[in-house]
Structures are given as C-alpha cells and as structure tokens.
Design a protein around this motif. Structure first.
Motif, short mmCIF file in Angstrom:
data_model
loop_
_atom_site.label_atom_id
_atom_site.label_comp_id
_atom_site.label_asym_id
_atom_site.label_seq_id
_atom_site.Cartn_x
_atom_site.Cartn_y
_atom_site.Cartn_z
N MET A 378 0.86 -1.18 0.00
CA MET A 378 0.00 0.00 0.00
C MET A 378 0.90 1.24 0.00
O MET A 378 1.73 1.40 0.89
CB MET A 378 -0.91 0.00 1.23
CG MET A 378 -1.85 1.20 1.28
SD MET A 378 -2.55 1.46 2.94
CE MET A 378 -3.54 0.01 3.14
N MET A 379 0.74 2.08 -1.01
CA MET A 379 1.63 3.23 -1.17
C MET A 379 0.91 4.54 -0.85
O MET A 379 -0.31 4.65 -1.00
CB MET A 379 2.15 3.30 -2.61
CG MET A 379 2.65 1.98 -3.17
SD MET A 379 4.12 1.36 -2.33
CE MET A 379 5.36 2.35 -3.14
N GLY A 380 1.69 5.53 -0.45
CA GLY A 380 1.16 6.88 -0.25
C GLY A 380 1.21 7.66 -1.55
O GLY A 380 1.68 7.17 -2.58
N ASP A 381 0.73 8.90 -1.52
CA ASP A 381 0.74 9.75 -2.72
C ASP A 381 2.15 9.98 -3.25
O ASP A 381 2.35 10.28 -4.43
CB ASP A 381 0.09 11.11 -2.42
CG ASP A 381 -1.41 10.97 -2.18
OD1 ASP A 381 -1.98 10.01 -2.73
OD2 ASP A 381 -1.97 11.81 -1.46
N LYS A 442 -8.01 -4.32 -6.30
CA LYS A 442 -6.75 -4.22 -7.04
C LYS A 442 -6.14 -5.61 -7.20
O LYS A 442 -6.27 -6.45 -6.30
CB LYS A 442 -5.75 -3.32 -6.30
CG LYS A 442 -6.29 -1.96 -5.88
CD LYS A 442 -6.66 -1.10 -7.06
CE LYS A 442 -7.00 0.32 -6.61
NZ LYS A 442 -8.13 0.41 -5.67
N THR A 443 -5.49 -5.85 -8.31
CA THR A 443 -4.77 -7.11 -8.48
C THR A 443 -3.78 -7.24 -7.33
O THR A 443 -2.93 -6.36 -7.14
CB THR A 443 -4.01 -7.13 -9.82
OG1 THR A 443 -4.92 -6.86 -10.88
CG2 THR A 443 -3.34 -8.48 -10.05
N ARG A 444 -3.91 -8.30 -6.54
CA ARG A 444 -3.17 -8.35 -5.27
C ARG A 444 -1.66 -8.31 -5.43
O ARG A 444 -0.94 -7.88 -4.52
CB ARG A 444 -3.58 -9.58 -4.45
CG ARG A 444 -3.29 -10.91 -5.09
CD ARG A 444 -3.43 -12.07 -4.09
NE ARG A 444 -3.48 -13.35 -4.74
CZ ARG A 444 -2.42 -13.97 -5.27
NH1 ARG A 444 -1.23 -13.40 -5.20
NH2 ARG A 444 -2.55 -15.15 -5.85
N THR A 445 -1.14 -8.73 -6.57
CA THR A 445 0.32 -8.73 -6.75
C THR A 445 0.88 -7.34 -7.02
O THR A 445 2.10 -7.15 -7.01
CB THR A 445 0.71 -9.67 -7.91
OG1 THR A 445 -0.11 -9.37 -9.04
CG2 THR A 445 0.49 -11.13 -7.52
N ASN A 446 -0.01 -6.37 -7.27
CA ASN A 446 0.44 -5.01 -7.58
C ASN A 446 0.48 -4.13 -6.32
O ASN A 446 -0.30 -4.34 -5.39
CB ASN A 446 -0.50 -4.35 -8.59
CG ASN A 446 -0.47 -5.04 -9.94
OD1 ASN A 446 0.45 -5.80 -10.24
ND2 ASN A 446 -1.47 -4.78 -10.76
N ASP A 447 1.36 -3.14 -6.34
CA ASP A 447 1.29 -2.06 -5.34
C ASP A 447 0.11 -1.17 -5.71
O ASP A 447 -0.32 -1.14 -6.87
CB ASP A 447 2.57 -1.22 -5.37
CG ASP A 447 3.81 -2.02 -4.98
OD1 ASP A 447 3.67 -3.08 -4.34
OD2 ASP A 447 4.93 -1.58 -5.34
N TYR A 448 -0.44 -0.44 -4.75
CA TYR A 448 -1.49 0.52 -5.08
C TYR A 448 -1.40 1.74 -4.19
O TYR A 448 -0.88 1.67 -3.08
CB TYR A 448 -2.89 -0.13 -5.00
CG TYR A 448 -3.45 -0.29 -3.60
CD1 TYR A 448 -4.32 0.66 -3.07
CD2 TYR A 448 -3.14 -1.41 -2.84
CE1 TYR A 448 -4.84 0.51 -1.80
CE2 TYR A 448 -3.67 -1.57 -1.58
CZ TYR A 448 -4.52 -0.61 -1.06
OH TYR A 448 -5.04 -0.76 0.21
N VAL A 449 -1.89 2.85 -4.72
CA VAL A 449 -1.83 4.13 -4.00
C VAL A 449 -3.10 4.32 -3.17
O VAL A 449 -4.21 4.24 -3.70
CB VAL A 449 -1.65 5.31 -4.97
CG1 VAL A 449 -1.69 6.63 -4.21
CG2 VAL A 449 -0.33 5.17 -5.74
N PHE A 450 -2.91 4.56 -1.89
CA PHE A 450 -4.03 4.76 -0.97
C PHE A 450 -4.62 6.15 -1.20
O PHE A 450 -3.90 7.15 -1.16
CB PHE A 450 -3.54 4.62 0.47
CG PHE A 450 -4.61 4.71 1.51
CD1 PHE A 450 -5.29 3.58 1.93
CD2 PHE A 450 -4.95 5.93 2.07
CE1 PHE A 450 -6.28 3.66 2.89
CE2 PHE A 450 -5.93 6.04 3.03
CZ PHE A 450 -6.60 4.90 3.44
N SER A 451 -5.95 6.22 -1.42
CA SER A 451 -6.60 7.51 -1.66
C SER A 451 -7.97 7.52 -1.01
O SER A 451 -8.86 6.75 -1.39
CB SER A 451 -6.74 7.76 -3.17
OG SER A 451 -7.64 8.82 -3.43
#
Length: 583
Positions: A378-381, A442-451
């Motif tokens: 889980m990534m930030g902005d 989100k595809t679980r293997t990917n990182d994603y941006v928390f918004s």
C-alpha cells in the motif's frame, strides 16, 4: 452453476468426437472457452479449433465445422457459428437462461452447487507480531486472506484459518522483564493499552538501563526452558496482546478468532527434532557452526545452491525453521490438501526456500499444494510505502477510525435528515467497506496508491457504489410494497438489456470458481461492478414499476431485481463487506 465449465465439457466431447487426439493442446487447456468480448461475437467463444488445426496440420475452419457438427447443443446452446479463421461463437438459449435464473431465484445459494470434491484448505494470514500493535502493513494479508477463507467455505471446502502470530523469540525477554516490573505496580493493563509505547519503553531500558539487558536475557533462557512463572507472565502478555488484534478484526468484519491463533511458540518443541531429522537424512549440514540446507534446486546462474539457515551458530532458530515445522504440521496433523500463504511479495524467496526444503525433506505428500498468495504494498501519494505525515507507522485502528469518520461526514452531507444512530451505522459499513474494497479490487500482486477520495466515491468501482446499487434495488421492493418471496410467474428476457443482465447473473458461479482456483479476489470485485453496471443499464431501459407495465413483465423484472440484490449481497459478504437497506 458454472457456464464456462458446462460449455467446456460439451466442447471437449465434441472435439474428441471430431477426431482431435486426446493429448492435443486445446483439450487439455479446457477447450479454450471464454466469455465473448463483444455481443456481436455471441455470449461465449471457443477458439480451440485453431490451435488444434495447427497441431494437426489441417484447415482450422474445416476442423471448427466438424466440432460444431458433433456439438451436443441440448437446451443450453441456441446456435454455434464459425467466424474468422476458426472461432466458434456460442449463443446461449434464452429459455435455458430463464430456467437457470428461476432455479437461482428458488435456491438459497443462488443455484451455486457446493464443490463436488471438497478439500481441506489451510490459510495462513494476518499474522501480526504480538510485540507490537497492528499497523497498515497487516491490512492486506488480513483482508485478502479472509476473503479467500469466506469464499472457499461458501464453496463447501473445509477451511482452517491459521493466524501465525509472532509470539516467541529473543525480543520477548526484553518485553517480559519490562512487564514484570509493571505487574509489581499492578498496572499491566494500562501499560499494554498502547503496545507501541510499551515496546519503545522496553527498548529504551534495554539500550540504556544498566543491568536490564542481562535481566532480559535471563528471561529468554527461562522462557525457552519452560519456566512456569515466566510462561505465566508470557501468557498474560499474549492474552492482552491478542485482545488488541481481536478489536481490529471486529472493526474490519474479519472472521479470525482467538482459536485460529497458532503462533510460533506452538512449534517450539518440534524445532530441535526437525533440525536433527534434516541432519540425519543429509538434507541439512553443519556449516561454520550453523545448520544449513543448501538447495541445489534454487541454484543461481553460477550454479551456487541457495543457502537456508535453520539453526544459528548460537543455537537459535529462525523463521525458516518455524515455517518448515508449520508446513509439516499442516500437512500431517491438519491433513491439508491445499495450503495458502497470504504473505507479502517481499517474502517470496523465503517461502520458495521453505516450500522447496519441505518437499525435499518429504515433510508433506506431493498431492498437497503449497501456494504463496503474494501481495504488493500500500503506497502513499509520494509513491512510497504508506506512512503518517511524520514518517511513522500508521496504526490500523487509527486508519479504520478515520475511514468511519470520513464516511460519517459524507453520509451526513448526502442525507442530513438521518438520525445520529442510523448515520453512525451507515458510516461504519461504508467506511470499513471502502477501505477493504479499495484493496481487494486491485490485483493483489500489484502495489497501489491509498486515496481517501477514490475509495469513498459513490461512482466507479468502489464499495460505496456497490452498496448504493444494492440499496437502490431493495428500495424498489419497498416502493412496490412486495417481498421477493411473494413474486410469481416465469422470467422472460425480451430485451437486449434483460438478456445481458441474465448472462451476468448466470456467470456468478464461474467467477467464484476462478477466484477459488487463482486466489485473486479482484476478479470477484470486477464481476460485482460489471453486474451493478449492467443492472443500471437494465433499469434505465426496462421499466419495472411504471404504470402500464404488464403484470407478467413486472413480476419477471422484479425477479431479476431480486437476483441482482442477492448476488451483490452474497458477493460483498464473501469479500467481508456489509450491505445496507438504506443510505
């Protein structure tokens, strides 16, 4: 019901009857049947004829014609047409679709049959470290694992949840020494109210207080030696710590319970036995005082085997040792057919080593599947792992509280007439659902941006959108003054929108089978979003309660509405997300 599997069975039989060898690629790869990408291509497509023709050195269209000739259409298939170089376009029978929907309407399980061959599936997920409070880093494992557990249970499998908590190791000596001092002052509960603070206090004492480090090491020896008083102290720490996790699980609507906790300490007695067995069988060797398994199966480009340390030079054990013990416990004591590890992708090498070593050591039968359900970060902005503004770790409890607070403001703005209790309940379901769905979609293997903005939106592929879609469907029945159980008559699919919605509804079973097989919950999320979107198109084009709609048509469309509501509710429940009767 799994439409894709039903069609696959029909096409496999037709391909064999058409003279295609049984060992030919398309037969083994499920006859290559898939939903059509465009309505003009029919409902499903089969493209196995092209691959088979290439293998057999024959004309693909001619082979496709032979397949269609031998195809048992039955009541399911209205027609099968050959297109392009050998595609077979499949059009499902409207009467068969209508009967399938009627069966789903009468079924408590939406006509989803339990698994023909149920398995025992062990799922390793969540696993917080009991020395610290749960933080956002535990979110993905917890909710992805729980969604898979719910779905596999719905399918009829025996699911055994294993919360592999970190409740052992040298750090507990430091923590127990600090806790013992707190107990003398009768304020253990207060001290452990904030585990992060408690841990920092203990660490400061360990680093700075004279004599405290020696006391901490003494506690480690006592703990590992089974000292009753030390174990009693340790158990109190564990009990209070677990209660913190239970509060998070309750907030998250996660099914993990205290009885699912099976921490590292459970394997303590088996670790020396396991290491000795590996040494006796020549799988592990002593190397510079440590005990190491050298995995030739994972050698690098230069041919150097991958080293896996299972006992340190000083005699201590590692995660690798515990994970090996866990694998053979799950395979031989829990009798697992399939073991899923919902663990961060950064642990891929470690788990690959553990899986390879366990296979090599014969700790489990070849029939038992070991699967790493890896997930990204889980990534930030800023494109970096999600942190507080000051760069600290975000507590999971604080994140969930903020989600509910933000949802409450949003709900109050949209419906200011709601009473306080109703608004709070809606906010809880919307806020928690939004956080979970934003991750699961989100595809679980990917990182994603928390918004916050994206996840709480009532538009697009979000939990609030799907919860609102469910609410809109249920409101139709309130306006009609009728309960779904009072509906009667047959289902008719007279328009393109009704047919498109019917096909989406009938695909629920195959989507569940796909998620169960591949362990990607986002596939279910995508399906639910597409179902809700298809319903909106249907609702705009096909009046349900409007004056002048014939009663027979009204009853049919109300049944479609009910199936949409039930499918949305069931699908969201499998993701651990609650629905609402009003928003």
């Amino acid at each position: 019901m799994n439409i894709r599997q039903l069609l696959t069975d029909k096409f496999q039989a037709a391909m064999l009857a058409a003279g295609i060898p049984e060992d030919c690629g398309p037969v083994v790869t499920q006859a290559r049947v898939a939903p059509a990408k465009k309505a003009s291509f029919g409902d499903y497509q089969a493209n196995g004829a092209m691959a088979a023709a290439k293998r057999m050195g024959t004309n693909p269209r001619e082979l496709a014609s032979r397949i269609v000739e031998h195809l048992d259409k039955g009541e399911m298939i209205e027609k099968a047409e050959i297109a392009g170089p050998g595609f077979i376009n499949i059009h499902l029978s409207e009467s068969w679709l209508a009967r399938s929907l009627a069966a789903a309407e009468q079924s408590g399980r939406l006509n989803i049959a339990p698994a023909a061959e149920p398995q025992t599936v062990v799922i390793d997920y969540s696993h917080p470290n009991l020395a610290k409070e749960m933080h956002v880093g535990h979110l993905r494992s917890t909710i992805i694992g729980d969604a898979l557990a719910r779905l596999l249970e719905f399918q009829g499998h025996k699911v055994i949840r294993q919360n592999h908590m970190g409740d052992w190791g040298t750090q507990f000596g430091m923590l127990l020494a600090h806790l013992s001092d707190k107990l003398e002052n009768n304020d253990a509960e207060v001290a452990l109210a904030d585990l992060e603070v408690f841990y920092r206090e203990a660490k400061v004492r360990f680093d700075e207080e004279e004599g405290f480090d020696d006391r901490a090491r003494e506690y480690v020896v006592k703990l590992q030696g089974g000292d009753p008083e030390c174990l009693k102290l340790w158990q109190q720490f564990i009990d209070i710590s677990i209660s913190h996790s239970e509060e998070i699980y309750e907030k998250l609507n996660v099914t993990l319970k205290r009885s699912d906790v099976y921490g590292e300490s459970q394997y303590n007695d088996d670790l020396p036995v396991l290491v000795q067995e590996l040494l006796d069988h020549g799988i592990a060797v002593e190397d510079q005082g440590a005990v190491v398994v050298f995995l030739e199966e994972m050698a690098d480009k230069e041919g150097n085997p991958s080293p896996m340390i299972i006992r340190k030079k000083g005699g201590g054990y590692l995660y690798s040792t515990t994970d090996l013990a866990a694998i053979r416990y799950r395979a031989n004591k829990l009798n697992a057919d399939r073991i899923l590890y919902v663990v961060d992708a950064r642990q891929s090498l470690h788990l690959q080593q553990a899986f390879t070593a366990a296979r090599k050591a014969g700790f489990l039968p070849e029939s038992v599947a070991l699967e790493h359900c890896a997930f990204g970060t889980m990534m930030g902005d800023d494109g970096k792992p999600f942190k507080t503004r000051t760069g600290g770790t975000v507590k999971l409890s604080a994140l969930l509280d903020e989600a509910v607070e933000r949802a409450e403001k949003l709900v109050a703005e949209k419906n200011p007439d709601l009473d306080t209790d109703t608004c709070a309940e809606i906010a809880r379901k919307v806020g928690i659902g939004a956080v979970k769905y934003a991750d699961l979609s989100k595809t679980r293997t990917n990182d994603y941006v928390f918004s916050w903005e994206a996840m709480l939106s009532f538009e697009g592929n979000t939990a609030p959108y799907l919860q609102y879609a469910y609410t809109r469907v249920r409101s139709i029945f309130r306006r009609a003054g009728i309960q779904p159980g009072e509906l009667k008559g047959e289902i008719h699919l007279g328009t393109a929108e009704e047919r498109a919605l019917a096909i989406r509804l009938c695909q629920f079973g195959e989507v569940l089978d796909q998620v169960a097989k591949d362990t990607f919950p986002h596939v279910l999320c995508t399906y639910l979003y597409e179902l809700a979107s298809a319903y909106m198109v249907f609702y705009e084009a096909c009046p349900v309660l409007r004056e002048g709609v014939p009663e027979e048509q009204k009853q049919s469309r109300l049944q479609l509405c009910d199936l949409v509501a039930r499918t949305l509710a069931t699908g969201l429940d499998l993701l651990g997300i609650e629905v609402l009767e009003q928003m």
